[in-house]
Design a protein around this motif. Structure first.
Motif, PDB file in Angstrom:
ATOM      1  N   LYS A 174      11.363 -17.513 -18.228  1.00  0.00           N
ATOM      2  CA  LYS A 174      12.147 -18.143 -19.287  1.00  0.00           C
ATOM      3  C   LYS A 174      12.845 -17.184 -20.255  1.00  0.00           C
ATOM      4  N   VAL A 175      12.152 -16.179 -20.790  1.00  0.00           N
ATOM      5  CA  VAL A 175      12.757 -15.260 -21.755  1.00  0.00           C
ATOM      6  C   VAL A 175      12.512 -13.817 -21.294  1.00  0.00           C
ATOM      7  N   PHE A 176      13.562 -12.997 -21.399  1.00  0.00           N
ATOM      8  CA  PHE A 176      13.477 -11.587 -21.034  1.00  0.00           C
ATOM      9  C   PHE A 176      13.923 -10.755 -22.236  1.00  0.00           C
ATOM     10  N   ALA A 177      13.327  -9.581 -22.398  1.00  0.00           N
ATOM     11  CA  ALA A 177      13.670  -8.698 -23.512  1.00  0.00           C
ATOM     12  C   ALA A 177      13.945  -7.299 -22.974  1.00  0.00           C
ATOM     13  N   VAL A 178      15.174  -6.814 -23.205  1.00  0.00           N
ATOM     14  CA  VAL A 178      15.572  -5.469 -22.779  1.00  0.00           C
ATOM     15  C   VAL A 178      16.269  -4.777 -23.949  1.00  0.00           C
ATOM     16  N   GLY A 179      16.383  -3.469 -23.862  1.00  0.00           N
ATOM     17  CA  GLY A 179      17.085  -2.727 -24.893  1.00  0.00           C
ATOM     18  C   GLY A 179      18.556  -3.113 -24.954  1.00  0.00           C
ATOM     19  N   ASN A 180      19.108  -3.132 -26.146  1.00  0.00           N
ATOM     20  CA  ASN A 180      20.503  -3.523 -26.335  1.00  0.00           C
ATOM     21  C   ASN A 180      21.472  -2.359 -26.141  1.00  0.00           C
ATOM     22  N   ARG A 181      20.966  -1.146 -26.097  1.00  0.00           N
ATOM     23  CA  ARG A 181      21.826   0.054 -25.996  1.00  0.00           C
ATOM     24  C   ARG A 181      22.155   0.364 -24.542  1.00  0.00           C
ATOM     25  N   ASP A 182      23.442   0.370 -24.213  1.00  0.00           N
ATOM     26  CA  ASP A 182      23.923   0.722 -22.880  1.00  0.00           C
ATOM     27  C   ASP A 182      23.712   2.222 -22.673  1.00  0.00           C
ATOM     28  N   PRO A 183      22.925   2.622 -21.663  1.00  0.00           N
ATOM     29  CA  PRO A 183      22.639   4.048 -21.499  1.00  0.00           C
ATOM     30  C   PRO A 183      23.867   4.878 -21.101  1.00  0.00           C
ATOM     31  N   LYS A 184      24.878   4.270 -20.505  1.00  0.00           N
ATOM     32  CA  LYS A 184      26.066   5.033 -20.093  1.00  0.00           C
ATOM     33  C   LYS A 184      27.011   5.295 -21.272  1.00  0.00           C
ATOM     34  N   SER A 185      27.252   4.281 -22.092  1.00  0.00           N
ATOM     35  CA  SER A 185      28.196   4.428 -23.197  1.00  0.00           C
ATOM     36  C   SER A 185      27.528   4.762 -24.527  1.00  0.00           C
ATOM     37  N   GLY A 186      26.259   4.401 -24.665  1.00  0.00           N
ATOM     38  CA  GLY A 186      25.553   4.578 -25.936  1.00  0.00           C
ATOM     39  C   GLY A 186      25.820   3.463 -26.930  1.00  0.00           C
ATOM     40  N   ALA A 187      26.630   2.485 -26.546  1.00  0.00           N
ATOM     41  CA  ALA A 187      26.971   1.368 -27.440  1.00  0.00           C
ATOM     42  C   ALA A 187      25.918   0.262 -27.341  1.00  0.00           C
ATOM     43  N   ASN A 188      25.682  -0.401 -28.447  1.00  0.00           N
ATOM     44  CA  ASN A 188      24.735  -1.526 -28.481  1.00  0.00           C
ATOM     45  C   ASN A 188      25.468  -2.807 -28.082  1.00  0.00           C
ATOM     46  N   VAL A 189      25.546  -3.047 -26.758  1.00  0.00           N
ATOM     47  CA  VAL A 189      26.357  -4.158 -26.243  1.00  0.00           C
ATOM     48  C   VAL A 189      25.675  -4.989 -25.163  1.00  0.00           C
ATOM     49  N   ILE A 190      24.503  -4.628 -24.725  1.00  0.00           N
ATOM     50  CA  ILE A 190      23.867  -5.314 -23.592  1.00  0.00           C
ATOM     51  C   ILE A 190      23.682  -6.805 -23.878  1.00  0.00           C
ATOM     52  N   GLY A 191      23.391  -7.161 -25.100  1.00  0.00           N
ATOM     53  CA  GLY A 191      23.214  -8.572 -25.462  1.00  0.00           C
ATOM     54  C   GLY A 191      24.473  -9.404 -25.254  1.00  0.00           C
ATOM     55  N   ARG A 192      25.623  -8.763 -25.105  1.00  0.00           N
ATOM     56  CA  ARG A 192      26.887  -9.458 -24.861  1.00  0.00           C
ATOM     57  C   ARG A 192      27.253  -9.484 -23.377  1.00  0.00           C
ATOM     58  N   GLY A 193      26.364  -8.957 -22.529  1.00  0.00           N
ATOM     59  CA  GLY A 193      26.630  -8.907 -21.100  1.00  0.00           C
ATOM     60  C   GLY A 193      26.540 -10.268 -20.435  1.00  0.00           C
ATOM     61  N   ILE A 194      26.917 -10.294 -19.166  1.00  0.00           N
ATOM     62  CA  ILE A 194      26.903 -11.530 -18.387  1.00  0.00           C
ATOM     63  C   ILE A 194      25.642 -11.569 -17.536  1.00  0.00           C
ATOM     64  N   VAL A 195      24.912 -12.688 -17.631  1.00  0.00           N
ATOM     65  CA  VAL A 195      23.700 -12.898 -16.856  1.00  0.00           C
ATOM     66  C   VAL A 195      24.096 -13.371 -15.457  1.00  0.00           C
ATOM     67  N   GLY A 196      23.411 -12.843 -14.454  1.00  0.00           N
ATOM     68  CA  GLY A 196      23.691 -13.265 -13.084  1.00  0.00           C
ATOM     69  C   GLY A 196      22.515 -12.978 -12.180  1.00  0.00           C
ATOM     70  N   GLN A 197      22.752 -13.146 -10.897  1.00  0.00           N
ATOM     71  CA  GLN A 197      21.730 -12.862  -9.899  1.00  0.00           C
ATOM     72  C   GLN A 197      22.390 -12.111  -8.751  1.00  0.00           C
ATOM     73  N   LEU A 198      21.828 -10.975  -8.387  1.00  0.00           N
ATOM     74  CA  LEU A 198      22.268 -10.202  -7.232  1.00  0.00           C
ATOM     75  C   LEU A 198      21.092 -10.122  -6.276  1.00  0.00           C
TER      76      LEU A 198
END
Length: 118
Positions: A49-73
């Motif tokens: 139901k709920v997942f928690a990950v760091g918000n900082r993108d390791p490639k860019s250093g920007a705090n943007v992960i929370g704005r990413g698109i959820v999907g399934q691969l």
């Protein structure tokens, strides 16, 4: 240390982080936990139901992960970084395209209407 004390020491220390109504299904919300930005993803149709990950993108250093698109691969639930589009597994933070990149993860759970993190 006794066996009981050892088991107690290994148990996660759950702390309230936010309320379930603060989360948006199929989307990310960012919260501050112990001085670090944590991206929370609420996927009500999944077992966890709920997942928690760091918000900082390791490639860019920007705090943007929370704005990413959820999907399934394949079998993996992922979040796609909004900047470079690399995919991170929500279960363990590992990057599918770049194994040397990873997001920190936290144990998170719903306790009634509260979201708790450890």
């Amino acid at each position: 240390m006794t066996q009981t004390n050892t088991a107690r020491a290994l148990e996660p220390r759950w702390q309230p982080l936010c309320h379930l109504t603060d989360l948006v299904p199929q989307s990310g919300v960012v919260a501050l936990y112990e001085g670090e930005q944590v991206a929370l993803f609420y996927l009500p149709e999944t077992e966890q139901k709920v997942f928690a990950v760091g918000n900082r993108d390791p490639k860019s250093g920007a705090n943007v992960i929370g704005r990413g698109i959820v999907g399934q691969l394949g079998q993996d639930l992922v979040i796609a970084s909004p900047l470079y589009k690399q995919h991170f597994r929500l279960a363990d933070g590992g990057c599918l395209e770049y194994p040397e990149q990873a997001l920190p993860t936290w144990a998170v759970r719903l306790n009634g209407e509260r979201v708790e993190i450890a």
